[in-house]
Design an enzyme around this catalytic site. Structure first.
Site, PDB file in Angstrom:
ATOM      1  N   GLY A  97      -4.628  -4.681  -4.230  1.00  0.00           N
ATOM      2  CA  GLY A  97      -4.700  -4.243  -5.820  1.00  0.00           C
ATOM      3  C   GLY A  97      -3.979  -5.278  -6.614  1.00  0.00           C
ATOM      4  O   GLY A  97      -4.061  -5.374  -7.933  1.00  0.00           O
ATOM      5  N   HIS A 153      -0.509  -4.061 -21.448  1.00  0.00           N
ATOM      6  CA  HIS A 153       0.228  -3.907 -20.327  1.00  0.00           C
ATOM      7  C   HIS A 153       1.986  -4.022 -20.671  1.00  0.00           C
ATOM      8  O   HIS A 153       2.350  -4.244 -21.501  1.00  0.00           O
ATOM      9  CB  HIS A 153      -0.146  -4.867 -19.162  1.00  0.00           C
ATOM     10  CG  HIS A 153      -1.450  -4.379 -18.615  1.00  0.00           C
ATOM     11  ND1 HIS A 153      -2.715  -5.160 -19.042  1.00  0.00           N
ATOM     12  CD2 HIS A 153      -1.855  -4.007 -17.370  1.00  0.00           C
ATOM     13  CE1 HIS A 153      -3.553  -4.742 -18.406  1.00  0.00           C
ATOM     14  NE2 HIS A 153      -3.122  -3.944 -17.501  1.00  0.00           N
ATOM     15  N   LYS A 157       4.371  -7.389 -16.409  1.00  0.00           N
ATOM     16  CA  LYS A 157       3.080  -8.015 -15.671  1.00  0.00           C
ATOM     17  C   LYS A 157       3.169  -9.430 -15.528  1.00  0.00           C
ATOM     18  O   LYS A 157       3.326 -10.082 -16.601  1.00  0.00           O
ATOM     19  CB  LYS A 157       2.142  -7.504 -16.574  1.00  0.00           C
ATOM     20  CG  LYS A 157       0.601  -7.725 -15.640  1.00  0.00           C
ATOM     21  CD  LYS A 157      -0.521  -7.263 -16.418  1.00  0.00           C
ATOM     22  CE  LYS A 157      -1.897  -7.505 -15.609  1.00  0.00           C
ATOM     23  NZ  LYS A 157      -1.887  -7.323 -14.374  1.00  0.00           N
ATOM     24  N   THR A 164      -8.595  -6.911 -14.978  1.00  0.00           N
ATOM     25  CA  THR A 164      -9.613  -6.014 -15.533  1.00  0.00           C
ATOM     26  C   THR A 164     -10.321  -6.522 -16.526  1.00  0.00           C
ATOM     27  O   THR A 164     -11.536  -6.447 -16.761  1.00  0.00           O
ATOM     28  CB  THR A 164      -8.973  -4.600 -15.955  1.00  0.00           C
ATOM     29  OG1 THR A 164      -8.372  -4.009 -14.636  1.00  0.00           O
ATOM     30  CG2 THR A 164      -9.989  -4.034 -16.386  1.00  0.00           C
TER      31      THR A 164
HETATM   32  P1  NAP Z   1       6.239  -4.786  -9.004  1.00  0.00           P
HETATM   33  O1  NAP Z   1       6.964  -3.439  -9.310  1.00  0.00           O
HETATM   34  O2  NAP Z   1       6.916  -6.136  -9.375  1.00  0.00           O
HETATM   35  O3  NAP Z   1       6.258  -4.833  -7.262  1.00  0.00           O
HETATM   36  C1  NAP Z   1       5.653  -5.862  -6.483  1.00  0.00           C
HETATM   37  C2  NAP Z   1       6.653  -5.655  -5.396  1.00  0.00           C
HETATM   38  O4  NAP Z   1       6.299  -6.747  -4.246  1.00  0.00           O
HETATM   39  C3  NAP Z   1       8.113  -6.261  -5.525  1.00  0.00           C
HETATM   40  O5  NAP Z   1       8.967  -5.187  -4.958  1.00  0.00           O
HETATM   41  C4  NAP Z   1       8.069  -7.643  -4.953  1.00  0.00           C
HETATM   42  O6  NAP Z   1       9.596  -7.921  -4.915  1.00  0.00           O
HETATM   43  C5  NAP Z   1       7.261  -7.350  -3.860  1.00  0.00           C
HETATM   44  N1  NAP Z   1       6.984  -8.535  -3.373  1.00  0.00           N
HETATM   45  C6  NAP Z   1       6.741  -9.990  -3.832  1.00  0.00           C
HETATM   46  N2  NAP Z   1       6.402 -10.830  -2.890  1.00  0.00           N
HETATM   47  C7  NAP Z   1       6.226 -10.066  -1.767  1.00  0.00           C
HETATM   48  C8  NAP Z   1       5.862 -10.507  -0.263  1.00  0.00           C
HETATM   49  N3  NAP Z   1       5.511 -11.713   0.059  1.00  0.00           N
HETATM   50  N4  NAP Z   1       5.790  -9.538   0.456  1.00  0.00           N
HETATM   51  C9  NAP Z   1       6.125  -8.261   0.241  1.00  0.00           C
HETATM   52  N5  NAP Z   1       6.464  -7.838  -1.016  1.00  0.00           N
HETATM   53  C10 NAP Z   1       6.552  -8.868  -1.915  1.00  0.00           C
HETATM   54  O7  NAP Z   1       4.937  -4.798  -9.317  1.00  0.00           O
HETATM   55  P2  NAP Z   1       3.697  -3.796  -9.789  1.00  0.00           P
HETATM   56  O8  NAP Z   1       3.989  -3.152 -11.056  1.00  0.00           O
HETATM   57  O9  NAP Z   1       3.902  -2.713  -8.752  1.00  0.00           O
HETATM   58  O10 NAP Z   1       2.293  -4.520  -9.509  1.00  0.00           O
HETATM   59  C11 NAP Z   1       2.050  -5.319  -8.309  1.00  0.00           C
HETATM   60  C12 NAP Z   1       0.821  -5.881  -8.419  1.00  0.00           C
HETATM   61  O11 NAP Z   1      -0.406  -4.845  -8.641  1.00  0.00           O
HETATM   62  C13 NAP Z   1       0.599  -6.791  -9.700  1.00  0.00           C
HETATM   63  O12 NAP Z   1      -0.286  -7.883  -9.218  1.00  0.00           O
HETATM   64  C14 NAP Z   1      -0.156  -5.871 -10.772  1.00  0.00           C
HETATM   65  O13 NAP Z   1      -0.948  -6.629 -11.610  1.00  0.00           O
HETATM   66  C15 NAP Z   1      -1.237  -5.107  -9.509  1.00  0.00           C
HETATM   67  N6  NAP Z   1      -1.919  -4.047 -10.286  1.00  0.00           N
HETATM   68  C16 NAP Z   1      -2.910  -3.628  -9.886  1.00  0.00           C
HETATM   69  C17 NAP Z   1      -3.603  -2.346 -10.000  1.00  0.00           C
HETATM   70  C18 NAP Z   1      -4.837  -2.079  -9.532  1.00  0.00           C
HETATM   71  O14 NAP Z   1      -5.358  -1.337 -10.012  1.00  0.00           O
HETATM   72  N7  NAP Z   1      -5.502  -3.098  -9.214  1.00  0.00           N
HETATM   73  C19 NAP Z   1      -2.803  -1.507 -10.959  1.00  0.00           C
HETATM   74  C20 NAP Z   1      -1.515  -1.815 -11.269  1.00  0.00           C
HETATM   75  C21 NAP Z   1      -1.008  -3.074 -10.991  1.00  0.00           C
HETATM   76  P3  NAP Z   1      10.328  -8.819  -5.951  1.00  0.00           P
HETATM   77  O15 NAP Z   1      10.567  -7.753  -6.865  1.00  0.00           O
HETATM   78  O16 NAP Z   1      11.583  -9.093  -5.236  1.00  0.00           O
HETATM   79  O17 NAP Z   1       9.474 -10.002  -6.254  1.00  0.00           O
END
Ligand code: NAP
Length: 265
Positions: A97, A153, A157, A164
């Site tokens: 995702g 967003h 982000k 999207t």
């Molecule tokens: P988030 O709250 O920052 O969560 C991402 C997590 O992954 C953080 O805890 C981060 O740690 C961790 N991380 C970073 N590098 C990593 C690695 N190498 N291995 C394991 N974990 C790692 O972000 P989020 O809002 O959940 O969004 C995550 C992604 O999903 C984004 O790219 C967003 O655009 C996407 N997204 C997609 C959809 C969809 O429907 N496809 C919907 C919503 C969001 P740190 O904070 O220490 O970096």
């Protein structure tokens, strides 16, 4: 029982995925990987009491030791490719995702997954309503080729524009009967005020606290406009799509790009 490991498990989306997997009778959360909160109990992170499973930062070890079948990745644009390569090397299906991947990244995944044994589903938006918004936009584009996209967003982000918005622009471009003629005289008094342009479509990215994920596609015609809008007001909106992908990824050979393929739209 589908054995699932979540990468990015301590993040906003990852925590929601862990909760969703834990509540499904045909799935089992066998591992939680993140670079943050390493050593924390996953259940406590989710606010539901200890689960006797801690966050680890060793994806490969976790996938192997837990005999994972599916890795779900909601991490960061800078981390996702490494994670997908590891999953495929371990023969574990990947549901991705994380947004911000390039065409080159997708081509690499396609090539790595083409001969199996593991498959990949990448979806820039797992919200079923957002996929329908994209489909409706594609239909409208044939009749109303003048269009701009506004995506909104939360302010954490990492990438802009959203995956999207880019996918919507590609779908519209594939169905537009003509390119829109440029305005004859257009002077940007404030640089960037007209947004960015891809596929000859203007995209505007709004980032504000309080928002989750929202998009408006505005079509303009003679004496009329048509606005197609989708709002994810809570991250749970993405979970039916993620669960669908977890169940389907084992059956879909190679790379599947977009939830629309799984919904058979
Ligand atoms: P988030 O709250 O920052 O969560 C991402 C997590 O992954 C953080 O805890 C981060 O740690 C961790 N991380 C970073 N590098 C990593 C690695 N190498 N291995 C394991 N974990 C790692 O972000 P989020 O809002 O959940 O969004 C995550 C992604 O999903 C984004 O790219 C967003 O655009 C996407 N997204 C997609 C959809 C969809 O429907 N496809 C919907 C919503 C969001 P740190 O904070 O220490 O970096």
């Amino acid at each position: 029982m589908i054995k699932v490991v979540v990468a990015g498990a301590a993040g906003r989306m990852g925590r929601e995925v862990c909760k969703a997997v834990l509540s499904e009778p045909d799935m089992s959360l066998v591992g939680a990987v993140d670079v943050s909160s390493v050593g924390s109990d996953v259940g406590e992170l989710l606010g539901r009491g200890a689960l006797d499973m801690t966050i680890t930062d060793k994806l490969q070890t976790c996938l192997k030791e837990k005999s994972a079948q599916v890795m779900v990745d909601f991490t960061h644009p800078s981390a996702v490719m490494k994670n997908v390569r590891i999953a495929l090397k371990c023969g574990v299906h990947a549901v991705v995702g994380t947004t911000g991947m390039s065409e080159i990244d997708l081509a690499e995944i396609k090539s790595l997954a083409k001969d199996g044994p593991a498959n990949v589903v990448v979806a820039p938006n797992f919200a079923i309503g957002a996929v329908l918004m994209m489909k409706f936009s594609e239909i409208a584009a044939k009749y109303l080729p003048d269009v701009e996209i506004i995506e909104l967003h939360h302010n954490q982000k990492a990438d802009a524009p959203s995956g999207t918005a880019l996918k919507t622009a590609q779908l519209i471009a594939g169905k537009r009967s003509k390119e829109t003629p440029p305005n004859l005289v257009e002077k940007e008094v404030v640089k960037g005020v007209r947004g960015g342009k891809t596929e000859d479509i203007h995209i505007h990215s709004v980032r504000l606290p309080g928002l989750v994920a929202h998009q408006e596609v505005i079509f303009g015609g003679v004496g009329q406009t048509l606005t197609i809008r989708h709002d994810s007001i809570d991250r749970s909106s993405f979970m039916p799509g993620v669960l669908m992908a977890i169940r389907e990824v084992g059956r879909r050979r190679g790379l599947t790009y977009g939830l629309d393929k799984l919904m058979e739209l």
